[in-house]
Design an enzyme around this catalytic site. Sequence first.
Site, mmCIF file in Angstrom:
data_model
loop_
_atom_site.group_PDB
_atom_site.id
_atom_site.type_symbol
_atom_site.label_atom_id
_atom_site.label_comp_id
_atom_site.label_asym_id
_atom_site.label_seq_id
_atom_site.Cartn_x
_atom_site.Cartn_y
_atom_site.Cartn_z
ATOM 1 N N ASP A 7 0.884 -1.163 0.000
ATOM 2 C CA ASP A 7 0.000 0.000 0.000
ATOM 3 C C ASP A 7 0.922 1.213 0.000
ATOM 4 O O ASP A 7 1.467 1.578 1.041
ATOM 5 C CB ASP A 7 -0.896 -0.009 1.235
ATOM 6 C CG ASP A 7 -1.809 1.202 1.299
ATOM 7 O OD1 ASP A 7 -2.254 1.678 0.236
ATOM 8 O OD2 ASP A 7 -2.076 1.680 2.422
ATOM 9 N N GLU A 67 -0.996 -1.269 -4.931
ATOM 10 C CA GLU A 67 -2.226 -0.544 -5.238
ATOM 11 C C GLU A 67 -1.970 0.457 -6.351
ATOM 12 O O GLU A 67 -1.042 1.254 -6.291
ATOM 13 C CB GLU A 67 -2.770 0.179 -4.008
ATOM 14 C CG GLU A 67 -4.111 0.827 -4.281
ATOM 15 C CD GLU A 67 -4.748 1.433 -3.051
ATOM 16 O OE1 GLU A 67 -5.902 1.856 -3.170
ATOM 17 O OE2 GLU A 67 -4.101 1.494 -1.994
ATOM 18 N N HIS A 139 -2.927 0.570 6.768
ATOM 19 C CA HIS A 139 -2.002 0.449 5.640
ATOM 20 C C HIS A 139 -1.498 -0.992 5.503
ATOM 21 O O HIS A 139 -1.414 -1.522 4.393
ATOM 22 C CB HIS A 139 -0.833 1.423 5.789
ATOM 23 C CG HIS A 139 -1.272 2.848 5.859
ATOM 24 N ND1 HIS A 139 -1.753 3.531 4.766
ATOM 25 C CD2 HIS A 139 -1.344 3.717 6.904
ATOM 26 C CE1 HIS A 139 -2.087 4.757 5.128
ATOM 27 N NE2 HIS A 139 -1.848 4.891 6.424
#
Length: 168
Positions: A7, A67, A139
């Site tokens: 992330d 991501e 996260h």
Amino acid sequence: MIVLGVDPGLANLGLGLVEGDVRKARHLYHVCLTTESAWLMPRRLQYLHEEVARLLAEYRPDAVAIEDQILRRQADVAFKVGQAFGVVQLACAQAGVPIHAYGPMQVKRSLVGTGRADKEQIIYMVKATLGIRELFNNHAADALALALTHLAHQPMRAASTRLAQKSA
């Protein structure tokens, strides 16, 4: 298969490692790397690079799932996330590990079954799937969700590869 989920972020970069396949995944490790806003930009990026490179060397994942953030409303935030994204890409290239990008909707659909899932639903599914009782950081949870999403997409990737090879 071992997958490192990422992330990306400059202030907080989530990392999560899972092993297995779509039927049975096992939690290996997760962490949220935090950089201090007082640090100069080169130091922040160096720290992120060193830590990602260390994990890649230690766990030797088969793939990285990151991501893919298409749109950011604030240009300065997008720029900082982009720098962290680039540092992760560099570490992966140096380690020879392929990167696969997934959008937030893909992750939500993969874990919960709908692209409209909220953060709590994602965290619940990550914890339930991996048997983790406590997961304190969003996260790190997002990173683990990305790794699980990649495992879920592996059968489709393998089928596509076989089909392409037959057509050639």
